[in-house]
Design an enzyme around this catalytic site. Structure first.
Site, mmCIF file in Angstrom:
data_model
loop_
_atom_site.group_PDB
_atom_site.id
_atom_site.type_symbol
_atom_site.label_atom_id
_atom_site.label_comp_id
_atom_site.label_asym_id
_atom_site.label_seq_id
_atom_site.Cartn_x
_atom_site.Cartn_y
_atom_site.Cartn_z
ATOM 1 N N HIS A 1 -2.150 5.412 -1.182
ATOM 2 C CA HIS A 1 -1.934 4.439 -2.051
ATOM 3 C C HIS A 1 -3.165 4.107 -3.068
ATOM 4 O O HIS A 1 -2.911 3.711 -4.285
ATOM 5 C CB HIS A 1 -1.614 3.157 -1.254
ATOM 6 N N SER B 1 1.393 4.984 6.145
ATOM 7 C CA SER B 1 0.979 4.095 6.981
ATOM 8 C C SER B 1 1.514 4.345 8.385
ATOM 9 O O SER B 1 0.804 3.692 9.321
ATOM 10 C CB SER B 1 1.967 2.760 6.439
#
Ligand code: PAF
Length: 257
Positions: A35, A184
């Site tokens: 990210h 994640s």
């Protein structure tokens, strides 16, 4: 970095941002280096960068998966600041879904295979929230990772189908030292599972093996395999490592080195 959690505040700010170029990175939080790369690229290419964090319930086909999805807002704020994002947008379900998801976006072709086949409704939820976020943020550019390649292609199709005025930028997958794609969900793997999972990208990338053989080898390693499929020289896969589901894809280059 300013944190915004009300639409009214965002609408005021959007007017002030005006014609400055705006880059947007939509996420479900629990930020990792992948990210941060998207955010860095946006900061470099635009005057203003907006990050959104919203764990979108409508794209989870499984309540347990939604409840177990890692949440780390405190850490996310620090990470977003460290790469100079300008705004962190934290919409609420109530404001994002005034219709309580009675209206939704459905794509009827590419969304029905792979992730769409194994996660019914996932792409309807994803496309609906991305449509809402793009309409709200009105970005010049929005950044998506190639790890979710099927998602990226569907978002590109969404923008074409509805004449949205945002350029979709696909960014290469970031991998750890063993080759595992950053996700994640990796934070839910044990140390042993993390090591074992490195076989997944390595097998996907092996051009000498057919999809069927890659599947067999993954199963022999003890993974439960949802699919291994090649489309347009890109091999996609989804496996379960313990109770964590991982997806990945690699471009298969058959050129001699
Ligand atoms: O890739 C994600 O994190 C999500 O699918 C997205 C694009 C933020 C929509 O909820």
């Amino acid at each position: 970095m300013k944190i915004i959690d009300r639409f009214s505040e965002w609408f005021e700010l959007r007017k002030k941002i005006g014609a400055s170029t705006l880059g947007f990175v939509p996420t479900m939080g629990s930020l990792h280096e992948g990210h941060l790369q998207l955010l860095r690229q946006s900061v470099e290419e635009n005057d203003v960068t907006v990050l959104s964090v919203f764990v979108n319930p409508t794209q989870f086909n499984n309540l347990e998966d939604f409840q177990n999805y890692p949440k780390n807002l405190g850490k996310d704020v620090g990470l977003a600041r460290s790469v100079n994002a300008d705004y962190l947008f934290l919409p609420s379900y109530e404001e994002l879904y005034p219709d309580d998801y009675t209206y939704r976006i459905h794509e009827s072709s590419f969304s029905s295979i792979m992730e769409g086949a194994f996660r019914p409704g996932h792409f309807d939820g994803m496309l609906t929230v991305v449509m809402k976020l793009l309409m709200l943020v009105k970005a010049d550019r929005a950044y998506f990772g190639e790890k979710d390649y099927q998602q990226l292609q569907l978002v590109r199709g969404l923008v074409r189908a509805f004449f949205l005025d945002t350029e979709i930028i696909g960014c290469p997958t970031l991998r750890d030292a063993e080759g595992l794609a950053l996700s994640s969900r990796n934070s839910r793997l044990t140390a042993g599972e993390l090591i074992a999972a490195a076989a997944f990208p390595a097998l996907l990338a092996d051009v000498e093996l057919s999809d069927a053989v890659v599947r067999e080898r993954l199963e022999a390693l003890g993974f439960s395999v949802d699919y291994v499929e090649t489309h347009e020289d890109r091999r996609f896969g989804a496996i379960h490592v313990g109770d964590v589901r991982l997806i990945d894809n690699v471009f298969l280059s058959r050129e001699e080195s």
